[in-house]
Design a protein around this motif. Structure first.
Motif, PDB file in Angstrom:
ATOM      1  N   MET A  18       0.776  -1.231   0.007  1.00 39.35           N
ATOM      2  CA  MET A  18       0.204  -0.058   0.073  1.00 39.35           C
ATOM      3  C   MET A  18       0.827   1.255   0.143  1.00 39.35           C
ATOM      4  N   ALA A  19       0.673   1.962  -0.987  1.00 36.49           N
ATOM      5  CA  ALA A  19       1.617   3.369  -1.199  1.00 36.49           C
ATOM      6  C   ALA A  19       1.347   3.972  -0.226  1.00 36.49           C
ATOM      7  N   GLY A  20       2.410   4.671   0.668  1.00 37.73           N
ATOM      8  CA  GLY A  20       2.212   5.620   1.951  1.00 37.73           C
ATOM      9  C   GLY A  20       1.881   4.665   3.016  1.00 37.73           C
ATOM     10  N   ILE A  21       1.836   3.510   2.944  1.00 34.77           N
ATOM     11  CA  ILE A  21       1.614   2.854   4.185  1.00 34.77           C
ATOM     12  C   ILE A  21       2.451   1.841   4.673  1.00 34.77           C
ATOM     13  N   THR A  22       2.759   0.974   3.868  1.00 33.05           N
ATOM     14  CA  THR A  22       3.660  -0.255   4.010  1.00 33.05           C
ATOM     15  C   THR A  22       5.156   0.091   3.824  1.00 33.05           C
ATOM     16  N   ASP A  23       5.523   1.120   4.453  1.00 37.10           N
ATOM     17  CA  ASP A  23       6.854   1.229   4.476  1.00 37.10           C
ATOM     18  C   ASP A  23       7.864   0.456   5.479  1.00 37.10           C
ATOM     19  N   ARG A  24       9.007   0.563   5.504  1.00 35.84           N
ATOM     20  CA  ARG A  24       9.681  -0.574   6.481  1.00 35.84           C
ATOM     21  C   ARG A  24       9.385  -0.654   7.671  1.00 35.84           C
ATOM     22  N   PRO A  25       9.318   0.415   8.529  1.00 36.20           N
ATOM     23  CA  PRO A  25       8.742   0.274   9.953  1.00 36.20           C
ATOM     24  C   PRO A  25       7.497  -0.601   9.956  1.00 36.20           C
ATOM     25  N   PHE A  26       6.382  -0.394   9.075  1.00 37.81           N
ATOM     26  CA  PHE A  26       5.119  -1.043   9.340  1.00 37.81           C
ATOM     27  C   PHE A  26       5.484  -2.603   8.708  1.00 37.81           C
ATOM     28  N   ARG A  27       6.168  -2.641   7.874  1.00 38.03           N
ATOM     29  CA  ARG A  27       6.506  -4.033   7.349  1.00 38.03           C
ATOM     30  C   ARG A  27       7.171  -4.849   8.369  1.00 38.03           C
ATOM     31  N   GLN A  28       8.011  -4.499   9.097  1.00 38.60           N
ATOM     32  CA  GLN A  28       8.734  -5.029  10.016  1.00 38.60           C
ATOM     33  C   GLN A  28       7.871  -5.332  11.057  1.00 38.60           C
ATOM     34  N   TRP A  50      14.419   7.818  -8.940  1.00 39.43           N
ATOM     35  CA  TRP A  50      15.048   7.220  -7.557  1.00 39.43           C
ATOM     36  C   TRP A  50      15.716   8.213  -6.563  1.00 39.43           C
ATOM     37  N   LYS A  51      16.218   9.216  -7.289  1.00 40.07           N
ATOM     38  CA  LYS A  51      17.057  10.175  -6.392  1.00 40.07           C
ATOM     39  C   LYS A  51      16.136  11.101  -5.358  1.00 40.07           C
ATOM     40  N   THR A  52      15.021  10.647  -5.496  1.00 41.79           N
ATOM     41  CA  THR A  52      14.020  11.851  -4.518  1.00 41.79           C
ATOM     42  C   THR A  52      14.154  11.198  -3.036  1.00 41.79           C
ATOM     43  N   ARG A  53      13.813  11.934  -2.315  1.00 33.26           N
ATOM     44  CA  ARG A  53      13.488  11.487  -0.848  1.00 33.26           C
ATOM     45  C   ARG A  53      12.709  10.497  -0.680  1.00 33.26           C
ATOM     46  N   LYS A  54      11.375  10.530  -1.447  1.00 36.32           N
ATOM     47  CA  LYS A  54      10.379   9.443  -1.247  1.00 36.32           C
ATOM     48  C   LYS A  54      10.914   8.130  -1.608  1.00 36.32           C
ATOM     49  N   SER A  55      11.665   8.156  -2.809  1.00 31.62           N
ATOM     50  CA  SER A  55      12.233   6.763  -3.394  1.00 31.62           C
ATOM     51  C   SER A  55      13.146   6.301  -2.460  1.00 31.62           C
ATOM     52  N   ALA A  56      14.143   7.029  -1.750  1.00 27.05           N
ATOM     53  CA  ALA A  56      14.931   6.487  -1.194  1.00 27.05           C
ATOM     54  C   ALA A  56      14.471   5.583   0.186  1.00 27.05           C
ATOM     55  N   TYR A  57      13.516   6.089   0.677  1.00 24.43           N
ATOM     56  CA  TYR A  57      12.964   5.590   1.713  1.00 24.43           C
ATOM     57  C   TYR A  57      12.093   4.311   1.347  1.00 24.43           C
ATOM     58  N   ARG A  58      11.632   4.137   0.162  1.00 27.74           N
ATOM     59  CA  ARG A  58      10.795   3.089  -0.425  1.00 27.74           C
ATOM     60  C   ARG A  58      11.850   2.012  -0.753  1.00 27.74           C
ATOM     61  N   LEU A  59      12.961   2.300  -1.049  1.00 29.78           N
ATOM     62  CA  LEU A  59      13.978   1.443  -1.430  1.00 29.78           C
ATOM     63  C   LEU A  59      14.886   0.971  -0.494  1.00 29.78           C
ATOM     64  N   ASP A  60      14.678   1.255   0.703  1.00 32.92           N
ATOM     65  CA  ASP A  60      15.570   0.942   1.945  1.00 32.92           C
ATOM     66  C   ASP A  60      14.829  -0.448   2.639  1.00 32.92           C
ATOM     67  N   HIS A  61      15.421  -1.419   2.552  1.00 35.83           N
ATOM     68  CA  HIS A  61      15.003  -2.964   3.072  1.00 35.83           C
ATOM     69  C   HIS A  61      16.303  -3.385   4.332  1.00 35.83           C
ATOM     70  N   THR A  62      16.962  -2.184   4.678  1.00 40.25           N
ATOM     71  CA  THR A  62      17.904  -2.784   5.892  1.00 40.25           C
ATOM     72  C   THR A  62      17.323  -3.450   6.879  1.00 40.25           C
ATOM     73  N   GLY A  63      17.828  -4.529   7.159  1.00 39.64           N
ATOM     74  CA  GLY A  63      17.374  -5.376   8.524  1.00 39.64           C
ATOM     75  C   GLY A  63      16.013  -6.275   8.116  1.00 39.64           C
ATOM     76  N   GLU A  64      15.490  -6.134   7.184  1.00 41.41           N
ATOM     77  CA  GLU A  64      14.101  -6.961   6.644  1.00 41.41           C
ATOM     78  C   GLU A  64      14.391  -8.336   6.465  1.00 41.41           C
TER      79      GLU A  64
END
Length: 326
Positions: A18-28, A50-64
């Protein structure tokens, strides 16, 4: 329970992208509470964005936790293939193709559920992405563009033949948006023509409804979207019911309080103070459905401009609610 490529999924409950909802904190958070797999927010296939701030957060899967499934959206086969390759290089373990989003800003670019109007283009995109990566590729779609154009069964058969390794179906057309009842009969007909894992999505908001949909459609899992907002422990409740046919007691206020405070802290840490304060408002707002004074507190919370004050206000509110309920 079932496999997607080399990955065993040990739960029949999956978190929908879900765009704007299932970010890394919510997924974890949802994984900790019983989701067998989660799918990232939609990432646009045009990598120049992908250089935008929004894309940077969406592309971050650290620790998942494995498997990390990343959803991509677009209407150009070459761009979609490149997006798949670049996400694989960034740690994606499953590539999911968006063919279900009904949002106008997505459909106006001929992406999302708009693709269902163009089966030949869908074929080109699926073939390009499957060939581009040595990862499992999955697909999420709707039942069709509109009631007079329900082609999900045909597209499902084609997707399996091309090499798609799992399919999620929201039981509505694009024209339906999120209105009306989900049509599980179409998902049942899809089950009859494919052997790959099938996930049923739409209107699944309780353990009993999850079992009913699984029994009715023959799907391998249910995919939960809006019902998990403010209620991430729903995954645990559904898992318990599917295994025992017993209703798990509702999460206690003390546990809800702990989940909320940890979620808030993780949002602040992930996004930083400025953006974290803004994004946390919607998540905390969804949790407020569980409290009698929730709407009043939500209005107050939405005026707070600092992470520290948000945390202290929430802690004070929750402590009062727990004392009152004791």
């Amino acid at each position: 329970m079932f496999r997607i490529g080399p990955y065993s999924i040990n739960s029949k409950v999956i978190l929908a992208p879900m765009a704007g909802i299932t970010d890394r904190p919510f997924r974890q958070l949802c994984r900790r509470l019983g989701a067998g797999m989660t799918v990232s927010e939609m990432v646009i296939s045009d990598t120049t964005f992908w250089k935008t701030r929004k894309s940077a957060y969406r592309l971050d899967h650290t620790g998942e936790i494995t498997p990390r499934s990343v959803q991509i959206a677009g209407a150009d086969p070459v761009m979609m293939a490149e997006a798949a390759r670049m996400n694989a290089a960034r740690g994606a373990q499953i590539i999911d193709i968006n063919m279900g989003c009904p949002a106008k800003k997505v459909c106006n670019r001929a992406a999302g559920s708009a693709l269902m109007r163009e089966p030949e283009l869908v074929k080109e995109i699926l073939e390009a992405v499957v060939k581009a990566v040595d990862l499992p590729v999955t697909l999420k779609m709707r039942t069709g563009w509109c009631h007079d154009s329900r082609n999900a069964v045909e597209l499902a058969r084609m997707a399996q033949a091309i090499g798609i390794q799992a399919l999620a179906v929201h039981g509505r057309t694009r024209a339906d948006g999120y209105r009306g009842d989900a049509e599980y009969d179409t998902i049942m007909r899809i089950r009859d023509v494919i052997e790959i894992p099938l996930f049923a999505n739409g209107d699944i908001n309780s353990p009993k409804k999850a079992k009913q949909v699984l029994d009715e459609t023959g799907a391998d899992a249910v995919m939960i979207g809006r019902a998990a907002q403010g209620r991430p422990w729903l995954f645990r409740e559904i898992n318990h019911y599917l295994q025992t046919e017993q209703i798990l007691p509702s999460a206690s206020l003390n546990e809800i309080s702990q989940i909320m405070q940890q979620h808030l802290q993780e949002l602040h840490l992930f996004y930083g103070e400025l953006l974290g304060v803004k994004i946390s408002r919607k998540h905390i707002g969804w949790y407020m459905q569980h409290f009698e004074q929730g709407q009043a507190f939500r209005k107050h919370f939405n005026t707070i401009e600092s992470a520290e004050l948000q945390s202290s206000a929430l802690a004070e509110f929750l402590a009062t609610q727990c004392r009152t309920a004791a």
